[in-house]
Scaffold this active site. Sequence first.
Site, PDB file in Angstrom:
ATOM      1  N   ARG A  46       0.847  -1.210   0.000  1.00  0.00           N
ATOM      2  CA  ARG A  46       0.000   0.000   0.000  1.00  0.00           C
ATOM      3  C   ARG A  46       0.874   1.248   0.000  1.00  0.00           C
ATOM      4  NH1 ARG A  46      -2.832  -3.267   3.783  1.00  0.00           N
ATOM      5  NH2 ARG A  46      -1.985  -2.103   5.544  1.00  0.00           N
ATOM      6  N   LYS A 136     -12.584  14.768   4.789  1.00  0.00           N
ATOM      7  CA  LYS A 136     -13.707  14.175   4.047  1.00  0.00           C
ATOM      8  C   LYS A 136     -14.495  13.216   4.918  1.00  0.00           C
ATOM      9  CE  LYS A 136     -14.151  10.369   1.446  1.00  0.00           C
ATOM     10  NZ  LYS A 136     -13.957   9.351   0.395  1.00  0.00           N
ATOM     11  N   GLU A 177     -19.782  14.667   1.769  1.00  0.00           N
ATOM     12  CA  GLU A 177     -20.040  13.683   0.704  1.00  0.00           C
ATOM     13  C   GLU A 177     -21.234  12.792   1.022  1.00  0.00           C
ATOM     14  OE1 GLU A 177     -16.814  10.929  -0.107  1.00  0.00           O
ATOM     15  OE2 GLU A 177     -17.850  10.083  -1.836  1.00  0.00           O
ATOM     16  N   LYS A 219     -19.352  17.085  -2.164  1.00  0.00           N
ATOM     17  CA  LYS A 219     -18.929  15.970  -3.042  1.00  0.00           C
ATOM     18  C   LYS A 219     -20.117  15.043  -3.271  1.00  0.00           C
ATOM     19  CE  LYS A 219     -15.572  12.200  -3.414  1.00  0.00           C
ATOM     20  NZ  LYS A 219     -14.175  11.830  -3.229  1.00  0.00           N
TER      21      LYS A 219
HETATM   22  P1  13P Z   1     -14.823   6.944  -6.489  1.00  0.00           P
HETATM   23  O1  13P Z   1     -14.445   8.083  -7.365  1.00  0.00           O
HETATM   24  O2  13P Z   1     -14.078   5.679  -6.807  1.00  0.00           O
HETATM   25  O3  13P Z   1     -16.303   6.763  -6.377  1.00  0.00           O
HETATM   26  O4  13P Z   1     -14.348   7.312  -5.015  1.00  0.00           O
HETATM   27  C1  13P Z   1     -14.536   8.592  -4.563  1.00  0.00           C
HETATM   28  C2  13P Z   1     -14.566   8.595  -3.114  1.00  0.00           C
HETATM   29  O5  13P Z   1     -13.829   9.304  -2.484  1.00  0.00           O
HETATM   30  C3  13P Z   1     -15.533   7.744  -2.410  1.00  0.00           C
HETATM   31  O6  13P Z   1     -15.634   8.175  -1.096  1.00  0.00           O
END
Ligand code: 13P
Length: 340
Positions: A46, A136, A177, A219
């Site tokens: 990772r 986030k 998000e 988001k």
């Molecule tokens: P994806 O663009 O692969 O959907 O992932 C964005 C993301 O940060 C999900 O939390």
Amino acid sequence: MNIEGLRATAGAMVAAGKGLLAMDESNASCNARFEKVGIPQTEEARRAYRELILTTPDLGSFISGVILYDETIRQSRKDSTSFLKVITDAGIIPGIKVDTGAKDMAGHPGEKITEGLDGLRYRLAEYSKMGARFAKWRAVITIGDGIPSRGCIEANAHALARYAALCQEVGLVPIVEPEVIMDGNDTIETCFKATEKVLQCVFSQLYIQRVSLEGMILKPNMVLPGKDCPVRAAVEDTADATVTCLLRVVPAAVPGVAFLSGGQPFDLASARLNAMNVRFKGRMPWALTFSYSRAIQQPALELWKGEDANAVPAQKSLYHRARCNGAARNGQYNAGMEKH
Ligand code: 13P
């Protein structure tokens, strides 16, 4: 609260020609992606993969900020330069995922509630001290028979708003998000209604919790038919549905909207963002950009396969997707760019 500082960071995150790279997969999600392409699921693999991403030459031309995971923000290059230094030296803003995952919601079969509020104030203070400038938190909303429920939407929106208020208290810009999942066979109209309802509730909760809209980034998902829906939608139709929905519910004070890719094919993720910026040019109060994980990383991961010898082609692929999406942010992407 330092509103001017938050506003400046948020503005830089959605600067013209740039967007965000989400590389904040939890260890479990990262391992699952590694397993699919035969890469060992170890901490060192990772780390090596994140080093490959962060040392991609000129990444900062199209990537304004990267979202990291707790393990990654503490890691370093093989030569022991910390990733945080690598990121800031590249002119990129470091950010951090701070929720602890979406868990089954009690009394709500088939629905999820995102956890992580307990002790969050102290974790945010540590990340801020380390050098993170934004955070986030992802809520997951599922469409299905009788869902999303009011209970699920309200609980997730409330958690997002409390997280956002705590971020702003320590000077971190919250990425809010709420993801309406596009995995089922629901139509674009169903996705529109669910997304509108969820965003309306999220902004109501942000208001109640006194979050400064000027110092946050939204988001969201794009408004799309579910992956298994037999009725497909043209790129232009998805662009129109998505921006029409956002215009109804996202206040003009929000500086930027940065989409998740949600497992869309990577070229469509670029084409749809581009179509929105072309068709609604001059008619949107916020910047419209990307915060993609899979739609930027997946082709590079498949090329890398965990082998040093594949690092250069993998970085070229990552750079290419970043460049295509940077163009889409400005409404300057075209399919011809894919023939590189
Ligand atoms: P994806 O663009 O692969 O959907 O992932 C964005 C993301 O940060 C999900 O939390």
